[in-house]
Design a protein around this motif. Structure first.
Motif, PDB file in Angstrom:
ATOM      1  N   ASP A 282      -5.243  14.377  -8.915  1.00  0.00           N
ATOM      2  CA  ASP A 282      -5.116  14.588 -10.350  1.00  0.00           C
ATOM      3  C   ASP A 282      -3.827  15.367 -10.583  1.00  0.00           C
ATOM      4  N   GLU A 283      -3.702  16.035 -11.716  1.00  0.00           N
ATOM      5  CA  GLU A 283      -2.432  16.688 -12.033  1.00  0.00           C
ATOM      6  C   GLU A 283      -2.076  17.815 -11.074  1.00  0.00           C
ATOM      7  N   SER A 284      -3.070  18.487 -10.510  1.00  0.00           N
ATOM      8  CA  SER A 284      -2.772  19.664  -9.697  1.00  0.00           C
ATOM      9  C   SER A 284      -3.248  19.567  -8.254  1.00  0.00           C
ATOM     10  N   VAL A 285      -4.296  18.771  -7.999  1.00  0.00           N
ATOM     11  CA  VAL A 285      -4.923  18.787  -6.679  1.00  0.00           C
ATOM     12  C   VAL A 285      -5.157  17.360  -6.189  1.00  0.00           C
ATOM     13  N   CYS A 286      -4.946  17.165  -4.879  1.00  0.00           N
ATOM     14  CA  CYS A 286      -5.343  15.922  -4.216  1.00  0.00           C
ATOM     15  C   CYS A 286      -6.631  16.203  -3.444  1.00  0.00           C
ATOM     16  N   HIS A 287      -7.568  15.290  -3.531  1.00  0.00           N
ATOM     17  CA  HIS A 287      -8.920  15.559  -3.017  1.00  0.00           C
ATOM     18  C   HIS A 287      -9.133  14.911  -1.657  1.00  0.00           C
ATOM     19  N   LYS A 288      -9.794  15.650  -0.800  1.00  0.00           N
ATOM     20  CA  LYS A 288     -10.073  15.178   0.552  1.00  0.00           C
ATOM     21  C   LYS A 288     -11.450  14.541   0.657  1.00  0.00           C
TER      22      LYS A 288
ATOM     23  N   LEU B 182       0.827  -1.202   0.000  1.00  0.00           N
ATOM     24  CA  LEU B 182       0.000   0.000   0.000  1.00  0.00           C
ATOM     25  C   LEU B 182       0.865   1.256   0.000  1.00  0.00           C
ATOM     26  N   GLY B 183       0.694   2.090  -1.017  1.00  0.00           N
ATOM     27  CA  GLY B 183       1.333   3.395  -0.990  1.00  0.00           C
ATOM     28  C   GLY B 183       0.717   4.253   0.102  1.00  0.00           C
ATOM     29  N   GLN B 184       1.412   5.291   0.483  1.00  0.00           N
ATOM     30  CA  GLN B 184       0.973   6.150   1.574  1.00  0.00           C
ATOM     31  C   GLN B 184      -0.186   7.033   1.140  1.00  0.00           C
ATOM     32  N   VAL B 185      -1.161   7.212   2.018  1.00  0.00           N
ATOM     33  CA  VAL B 185      -2.229   8.174   1.770  1.00  0.00           C
ATOM     34  C   VAL B 185      -1.609   9.561   1.656  1.00  0.00           C
ATOM     35  N   PRO B 186      -1.984  10.351   0.653  1.00  0.00           N
ATOM     36  CA  PRO B 186      -1.370  11.678   0.471  1.00  0.00           C
ATOM     37  C   PRO B 186      -1.438  12.525   1.732  1.00  0.00           C
ATOM     38  N   LEU B 187      -0.340  13.171   2.048  1.00  0.00           N
ATOM     39  CA  LEU B 187      -0.246  14.020   3.233  1.00  0.00           C
ATOM     40  C   LEU B 187      -0.891  15.367   2.945  1.00  0.00           C
TER      41      LEU B 187
END
Length: 674
Positions: free
Chosen positions: A632-638, A563-568
């Protein structure tokens, strides 16, 4: 008569020393600029140590002089401390509380309630020792974090006059001198020892800081016996400046501290105290600007941190240089007001031209302190006063309160010894789970989703792991406050014997790949030979350990999900979304939109580049890149489909775990188990 004769030559006549206020200016500016996150002041936290040495000197001098003059009483000492400290402190506490009620989310206001109680009772250092890391990211939203040092000082004041009085009543001045050396040496040795055992204890607790106060007290002896050489005096002050400057500009959050590193700023401070009267090198400390800053240093220390915290909280993100400057300027203005309207009048026991009786002052200040404790206790018991936020925020808080480990069942007596903490999914047959989840909280937060999935598939699963311990067959997790205290040896041996269908590995890989957390604390991985805390060394050790782990599981025929890390996120998502809307200027962006993909990539890229080729080299291993799922390319969604995925800055919420398992992780596991 004996005690008096021996103390006559000990303490010089008390007189105002402007260079001490100049030294206070250096201390408070170091702390303020460190908190302003100016990288050049990476060691500015040593300003607190400068304050401790100054306190050790001044308090010891005043007590010994009063004992010598036969005017010392414990009552007069504590009244003088109350006059000096309590009025400005209580003003700062109440102002911080009022602003917090208008600005802070329930979770952070609850923490403010706790710290209000503990700070007012001079216990905040103990509270933060148990609950907070001074350098952690979450600490940037704790408005009273800085009161830990005030609690340390107040605890010192509680015992120091009793110690000095007993020494000069029942012993001699020479015995007192050797006791100071002995206590200081013992405290320093304890600080060095405790660093590898409990770093936060060494940072926050008074016994491990006592050597700094002792250095200040010992200045009395050196001051009385100092050489009259002009060259020695001038060079000593310059050397003191240099020692403090080296500490302020070269120390950082990874420096083992206090430990023996604290001797550098402390001895530098002592040199300036002893020789600060030097004509040329001491002159900068006696300028009107330095003295003026020193005079307001106590109030400035009290107010600068809450103002910086609230500025960040309103924006809920890093401040620009202009915003930081504005927050500090406002703190300076309030500090000047506090000094002239609160500090100085109450120190003189005079308010609006009318004298205040000491008894009335004590009763009044203790009443205000009791009021502050009552307010803080009400917030503490009232779960952060959730009535301050709107209904959608209260619903979100309710969802966020779901414990991700709530689906856990207790492991059997056969599984407990190997480190299994939790059983999920279908019932386990013959103590042989079909699936093992190995890793820290970044595996644990998948439990709600995986519990439902494995139950549906009639698979049993067991989670074994602990914070700050990577799930590999070789090597060990390390951090600046000591080695990881968890081993996977037993569980891997059990896996070798039981041959489960699947092993899921997860952890906070990015921190180890960078050899540091985002707050700067060193954390790395090493093999049997001790390594160093560099990204290169840590990555090399991680690569070998991961490869050996994949080979080990491949040999026994077990499939692996890596499992990769959940985006910080960089901020507490739930806290951001549940801020009250009570101040027009504090409303800001109430949606707390997604966070920058560039920020995520800056933390995840090293680990991703490290593990992608390793997982591709093994047919039994599948790498699940969570960042690709959420960014996506610019934003990580919460959020996704109206569900808030996070419970803080880097862990999935209960509902987020279920949603992402259903929509992403389940398919991967299905393919592996076909």
């Amino acid at each position: 008569m004996h005690a008096k004769r021996e103390t006559e030559a000990l303490v010089p006549a008390r007189q105002y020393r402007p260079e001490i206020d100049g030294l206070r200016a250096i201390a408070v500016l170091s702390v303020v600029l460190f908190h302003a996150e100016l990288t050049v002041f990476s060691g500015g936290f040593v300003g607190v140590d400068v304050f401790f040495v100054i306190s050790g000197y001044l308090i010891s001098r005043n007590i010994l002089e009063d004992i010598e003059a036969k005017r010392f009483t414990l009552r007069s000492f504590y009244v003088s401390r109350f006059k000096r400290l309590l009025p400005a402190f209580l003003f700062a506490i109440l102002l911080t509380f009022i602003l917090g009620a208008l600005i802070l989310s329930p979770s952070h206001f609850l923490e403010l309630g706790k710290t209000t109680v503990n700070a007012t009772l001079s216990l905040s250092n103990i509270h933060f020792w148990q609950d907070a890391d001074y350098f952690a990211i979450d600490s940037q939203y704790v408005p009273l974090l800085h009161t830990w040092s005030l609690s340390v000082e107040e605890q010192f004041y509680a015992i120091w006059p009793l110690f000095l009085l007993a020494c000069l009543t029942y012993a001699s001045r020479r015995v007192l001198l050797w006791l100071l050396f002995a206590i200081g040496a013992a405290s320093l040795a304890a600080a060095v020892w405790v660093f590898d055992v409990d770093r936060t204890a060494g940072f926050y607790l008074m016994p491990f800081r006592m050597f700094e106060f002792c250095i200040g007290a010992l200045c009395l002896w050196f001051e009385r016996r100092k050489t009259q050489s002009v060259a020695v005096a001038e060079s000593s002050v310059l050397l003191g400046y240099f020692a403090i400057a080296i500490s302020v500009f070269t120390f950082d959050q990874s420096t083992p501290f206090p430990s023996y590193y604290a001797l550098l700023p402390c001895i530098g401070t002592a040199l300036i105290i002893v020789y600060g009267g030097a004509r040329f090198s001491g002159a900068p400390l006696r300028t009107s600007l330095a003295v003026g800053i020193g005079l307001i240093s106590y109030s400035l220390y009290l107010f600068h941190w809450p103002f910086l915290v609230y500025a960040k909280y309103i924006k809920f993100g890093p401040l620009t240089p202009a915003e930081t400057s504005a927050a500090i300027a406002l703190a300076v203005g309030v500090s000047i007001f506090s000094f002239y309207v609160v500090e100085r009048p109450f120190r003189r026991l005079s308010l609006f031209g009318s004298a205040i009786r000491p008894t009335s002052f004590i009763i009044g200040t203790l009443s205000v302190a009791l009021f502050a404790v009552t307010l803080g206790g009400h917030v503490w018991g009232g779960k952060g006063w959730k009535f301050r936020v709107d209904r959608p925020a209260r619903v979100l808080l309710w969802h966020a309160s779901f414990d991700v480990s709530s689906p856990c069942r207790a492991p059997s007596e056969a599984l407990k010894p190997i480190g299994v903490q939790c059983l999920i999914g279908a019932p386990t047959q013959d103590n042989k789970p079909d699936v093992f989840l190995l890793g820290d909280s970044h595996v644990e937060h998948w439990i709600p989703g995986l519990d439902a999935y494995f139950a549906q598939k009639n698979l049993s699963a067991a989670w074994a792991g602990k914070s700050a311990a990577l799930p590999f067959v070789i090597g060990r997790s390390m951090r600046t406050w000591g080695p990881g205290d968890y081993s996977y040896d037993k569980v891997f041996e059990y896996i070798r014997q039981s041959k489960p269908k699947l092993v899921v590995l997860g952890s906070r890989w990015g921190a180890y790949a960078h050899a540091s957390r985002p707050d700067g604390a060193a954390i790395w991985y090493e093999l049997d030979e001790p390594g160093n805390a560099t990204p290169e060394a840590s990555q090399k050790a991680m690569a070998r350990a991961a490869s050996e782990t994949f080979k080990f599981l491949e040999r026994i025929g077990t499939k692996v999900v890596f499992l990769g890390q959940v985006p910080l996120a960089g901020y507490d998502v739930i806290a951001c979304l549940t801020r009250p809307k009570l101040l027009p200027f504090a409303k800001g962006d109430r949606t707390c939109n997604g966070f920058s993909a560039d920020w995520v990539n800056s933390r995840d890229r090293l680990a991703k580049n490290l593990f992608t080729p390793l997982t591709e080299a093994h047919d039994n291993v599948t790498y699940v890149d969570i960042a690709n799922v959420l960014c996506d390319e610019s934003v990580c969604h919460k959020t996704r489909d109206g569900t808030v995925l996070y419970r803080d800055d880097d862990h999935l919420s209960f509902k987020g775990s279920i949603l992402l398992t259903q929509q992403n992780l389940a398919e991967t596991i299905d393919n592996l188990l076909e």
